[in-house]
Design an enzyme around this catalytic site. Structure first.
Site: not given
Ligand code: ARG
Length: 468
Positions: A279, A157, A319, A285, A327, A324, A112, A287
């Site tokens: 095109s 405008t 957490y 064309k 990302k 997860q 975490n 573009n």
């Molecule tokens: N792959 C997890 C994430 O991206 C990592 C952390 C996992 N922690 C857990 N308590 N399962 O968040």
């Protein structure tokens, strides 16, 4: 032997569907460099706290560095599956590289605080990259602004011809937006420059870690102040996505302007061939796909921000696995932003201007009507009255299908008033701070170039340069 990260209390191995739903290595492998950097710093902090011997630390650090080097040399050597996530992949590989001592690295640490740290390090890199790239585009715009400080362009405008400006002034409008974007990213970075490592799973590590020193060793300004918050805080991600969405919004506005300027109807600018598309059906064309993609991506970036805010809004302390999913929107946005900026800089640099057409359009009487009213007002006629007089005369000219010039003076509009209606004089009169008078634009372009160069020399506060 590398034990599974959490197999001890289970009597059945993970189901195939669990792995498919739960595993994140396919995308969080992008965090490998950051994960290793965090682990190296953690090993050294453990050593300082007396939890590892110098020999153990050395072994761990060497092993970790080998893993990072291999991944950097051959990114494809990092698998996309077969491990739960990048943290377990690195740990398993570390077992294979240095043996049983690998099992000591996770002392007092949790995935975490580990993933929160990895992500902050990655975000610092992403922000520094965005900042560098956007300053590159800003520098290009400022340089073109200097060259085109006196090049007339019709200003709009409501997308109706309004008053003349110069092309340099148009460039500098986007420079201002980009400089605010840079400032916004810097502010986010400054606020989020905190190291979560040492927060443990949620309550803080039981090892006597010097978290100040640990934070410094990873180039963070300070450690996070509350462990519960630290493992679940994703504000820097939200700030980044907001900064990116707004930046892409600015790029999208610029794209939209340029799409308009390059239409057959305007033909004020021409895009470089190498950054235009054709095109398959219509041979004539050319573009502006790049610009349209920028406009489209800006919409998607807003979606990424919205999704991220929705993802994080209901996370009970501390957490939760929802996190997860933080990302991919970040990874996608970085990719998009880098490509958009990399394409726009040469596009702006390679724009061919049709200056005669721009000047001709800017000299359209419709754009000079305000200046005529101003001329009357300078003679003491209240501006409201002048506005009315010019408006009526304009309508007459339109009905007659002739120009104001052609119609000539009246008892209210003198010959000298009409003389004031001259493109060059109108531009030169906008001689205030922030105005479009060519000498102002030239000066503003020089100031902008100097400011951009200064910003580019300073690295982003706490920024880390490029790393992916
Ligand atoms: N792959 C997890 C994430 O991206 C990592 C952390 C996992 N922690 C857990 N308590 N399962 O968040």
């Amino acid at each position: 032997m590398s034990p599974s990260l959490w197999g001890g209390r289970f009597s059945a191995p993970p189901a195939e569907v669990l792995k498919r739903f739960n595993d994140s290595l396919s995308f969080d492998r992008a965090l490998l460099a950051e994960d290793v950097a965090g682990s190296v710093a953690w090993a050294r902090a453990l050593e300082k706290a007396g939890a590892l011997t110098p020999a153990e630390t050395k072994k761990l650090v060497r092993g970790l560095e080998t893993i990072a080097r291999r991944a950097a040399e051959d990114p494809e050597s990092v698998p996309r599956g077969g491990h739960e996530d990048v943290h377990s992949y690195v740990e398993t590989t570390l077992f294979a590289t240095v043996g049983e001592v690998a099992g000591k690295l996770h002392t007092g640490r949790s995935r975490n605080d580990q993933v929160a740290t990895d992500l902050r390090l990655w975000l610092k890199g992403a922000i520094a990259e965005a900042r560098g790239d956007l300053l590159g585009l800003a520098a290009m715009l400022a340089s073109r602004a200097g060259e085109e400080a006196a090049t007339p362009l019709p200003g709009y405008t409501h997308l109706k011809r309004a008053e003349p400006v110069t092309f340099g002034h148009w460039c500098l409008a986007y420079v201002e937006m980009l400089l605010r974007d840079a400032d916004r990213l810097d502010a986010a970075l400054k606020r989020g420059d905190e190291c979560p490592l040492g927060a443990g799973a949620l309550s803080g590590t039981p090892v006597a870690i010097d978290r100040e020193a640990l934070a410094r060793s990873l180039s963070f300004a300070r450690p996070t102040a509350n462990s519960l918050d630290a493992v679940s805080d994703r504000d820097l991600g939200a700030d980044y996505l907001y900064g990116a969405a707004l930046l892409l919004g600015h790029l999208s506005r610029m794209a939209e302007d340029l799409i308009f300027f390059q239409t057959d109807e305007c033909r004020f600018v021409e895009l470089p061939d190498a950054l235009s598309t054709g095109s398959s059906r219509m041979p004539q064309k050319k573009n502006p796909d790049v610009l349209e993609l920028v406009r489209g991506h800006a919409g998607r970036a807003i979606g990424e921000l919205t999704g991220f805010l929705a993802l994080t809004k209901g996370i009970p302390l501390a957490y939760d696995k929802d996190l997860q999913l933080d990302k991919e929107p970040l990874f996608r946005t970085r990719e998009t932003l880098a490509l958009a900026l990399a394409a726009l800089s040469p596009l702006v640099g390679g724009l061919k201007l049709h200056r005669e057409r721009m000047a001709e359009a800017a000299a359209d009487e419709r754009l000079l009507a305000t200046a005529l009213a101003d001329a009357l007002a300078r003679r003491g006629i209240p501006f409201r009255t002048a506005h009315e007089i010019v408006g009526k005369r304009f309508a007459e000219a339109e009905r007659a299908g002739r120009s104001l010039r052609d119609l000539g003076p009246t008892d209210e509009i003198t010959e000298e008033d009409l003389d004031a209606v001259d493109l060059e004089r109108v531009l030169a009169r906008r001689d205030v701070v922030g105005g479009t008078a060519p000498r102002r634009v030239a000066r503003a372009a020089r100031a902008a170039s100097a400011r951009i160069a200064r910003l580019a020399r300073e690295t982003a506060p706490g920024g880390k340069g490029r790393n992916r």
